[in-house]
Scaffold this active site. Structure first.
Site, mmCIF file in Angstrom:
data_model
loop_
_atom_site.group_PDB
_atom_site.id
_atom_site.type_symbol
_atom_site.label_atom_id
_atom_site.label_comp_id
_atom_site.label_asym_id
_atom_site.label_seq_id
_atom_site.Cartn_x
_atom_site.Cartn_y
_atom_site.Cartn_z
ATOM 1 N N GLU A 104 -32.017 4.687 -28.800
ATOM 2 C CA GLU A 104 -33.350 4.581 -28.269
ATOM 3 C C GLU A 104 -33.972 5.937 -28.604
ATOM 4 O OE1 GLU A 104 -33.489 3.616 -23.917
ATOM 5 O OE2 GLU A 104 -35.393 4.533 -23.899
ATOM 6 N N ARG A 111 -34.893 12.583 -28.253
ATOM 7 C CA ARG A 111 -36.269 12.761 -28.461
ATOM 8 C C ARG A 111 -36.494 12.945 -30.157
ATOM 9 N NH1 ARG A 111 -34.607 15.335 -23.797
ATOM 10 N NH2 ARG A 111 -35.269 14.275 -22.130
ATOM 11 N N GLU A 141 -22.457 11.876 -39.027
ATOM 12 C CA GLU A 141 -21.421 11.894 -39.974
ATOM 13 C C GLU A 141 -21.375 10.353 -40.418
ATOM 14 O OE1 GLU A 141 -17.541 12.057 -37.570
ATOM 15 O OE2 GLU A 141 -16.460 12.519 -39.138
#
Ligand code: CO
Length: 293
Positions: free
Chosen positions: A78, A31, A144
C-alpha cells in the site's frame, strides 16, 4: 469497575488463542515521492498489478495498492503519496521487500532495461545455491529478488532489523501468533536471521528479522510505515498484545475499536524495536475491499 483480569487472557491461553486466530499478512504500508513513477516501476519491472487507487484530497494524500493477486488472498503493498512530499528518509532499520521469481537473471535485466538500479548482481548466495539479486526502486527501497519455483505468493518477505532476536521472535510468536519457520546464523558475516510467518516460507509472505551482532539501535526514518495483519477479533488481540508488551516491551498505539467514519475495527502497536503492526478485523477488511471496488 469490573476487574480487568476477567478479560485479560493469561499464561498458555494467550499463546493458544493468538495461534488459533485466523491471521494473514495483508499488506505493507510505506510512503513514496511520486505515485505514478512507483506504479510504473512495479508494474513494468516486477510484473505487479495495480489493484486499486484512491485519492483523499481533503486529507491531502493518495494511496495505491499493488501486488501479484487480489487482496482477498495476496499480500500487497500500500503506497502512500502525501501531497507535495517527494522525498523520504528510509532509515537504517528497514531492510527490504522480496520478490520470488523463476528467473532472477531475466528479471534483473528487465529492471535494468527500465532504468532500475541493480545494487547486487544476480548470483548464488555466499556459501549456498539460491540465486538472489538486489534492486532499488525509485525511492530507494530495496527489493531482494529470489530465484524460486512457482509460488502462490511472489511478494514473499518484509525484512526488518532488530536489536534482540530472541525478544523479537517471542514477540511475533505471542503478539502476532506467527510461527518461527527457520533461523540462519551466519557468524562469518556476523548476523542471524529469523523467518516468521503463518504458513510455509515458500507459499506465503514472511517477516524476516535480522540481528546484526552487537547492533541494538537503528534509525526508523519516515518512509516505511507498517505491516497489517488480519484477525478475527481485534479486541481479544489487543488484550493479548497488552500482556505480551508488559513482558517484552513495545507500545499500544491505538486501542481496539472502529476507525471513525469507516467502521473498520483495528488495533495497532509497536514491537519492542518500534516497528508498527496494525491488526485489522478480517470481516471488516473484506467488506471494505468490496465497497471500494
Ligand atoms: Co530477505
Amino acid at each position: 469497575m469490573a476487574s480487568e483480569a476477567e478479560t485479560v487472557p493469561t499464561g498458555e491461553n494467550v499463546l493458544e488463542w493468538a495461534q488459533k486466530d485466523k491471521r494473514r499478512m495483508l499488506h505493507a504500508v510505506y510512503r513514496v515521492g511520486d505515485l505514478d513513477r512507483t506504479i510504473k516501476f512495479y508494474t513494468e519491472c516486477f510484473g505487479m498489478k495495480l489493484l486499486r487507487q484512491r485519492d483523499i484530497p481533503e486529507e491531502k494524500y493518495s494511496n495505491a495498492f499493488l501486488g501479484f493477486g487480489p487482496e482477498e488472498s495476496h499480500f500487497v503493498v500500500e503506497l502512500t503519496y502525501n501531497y507535495g512530499v517527494d522525498k523520504y528518509d528510509i532509515g537504517t532499520g528497514f531492510g527490504h521487500f522480496a520478490i520470488a521469481s523463476e528467473d532472477v537473471y531475466k528479471l534483473v535485466e528487465d529492471v535494468r532495461a527500465k532504468g532500475g538500479k541493480v545494487t547486487r548482481e544476480p548470483g548464488p548466495v555466499k556459501g549456498g545455491k539460491t540465486v538472489i539479486a538486489f534492486v532499488q526502486d525509485p525511492d530507494g527501497y530495496l527489493f531482494e529478488l529470489i530465484q524460486r519455483g512457482p509460488t502462490p505468493e511472489p511478494l514473499c518477505q518484509v525484512m526488518l532489523r532488530v536489536g534482540d532476536l530472541e525478544r523479537s521472535i517471542k514477540f511475533y510468536e505471542k503478539a502476532c501468533g506467527m510461527k518461527l519457520l527457520r533461523t540462519i546464523d551466519n557468524p562469518a558475516y556476523k548476523y542471524t536471521i529469523a523467518m516468521m510467518g503463518y504458513a510455509d516460507e515458500y507459499e506465503t509472505t514472511v517477516v524476516e528479522l535480522t540481528y546484526n551482532y552487537g547492533v541494538t539501535e537503528y534509525t526508523k526514518g519516515n518512509a516505511y510505515a507498517q505491516i497489517a495483519i488480519s484477525t478475527e477479533d481485534v479486541y481479544k488481540t489487543a488484550e493479548v498484545v497488552k500482556v505480551v508488551i508488559e513482558e517484552l516491551g513495545g507500545k499500544i498505539t491505538r486501542p481496539a475499536g472502529e476507525i471513525p467514519g469507516i467502521n473498520t475495527k483495528i488495533t495497532s502497536f509497536l514491537d519492542p524495536d518500534g516497528w508498527k503492526v496494525v491488526m485489522v478485523d478480517n470481516t471488516d477488511f473484506l467488506r471494505e475491499l468490496h465497497k471500494t471496488e
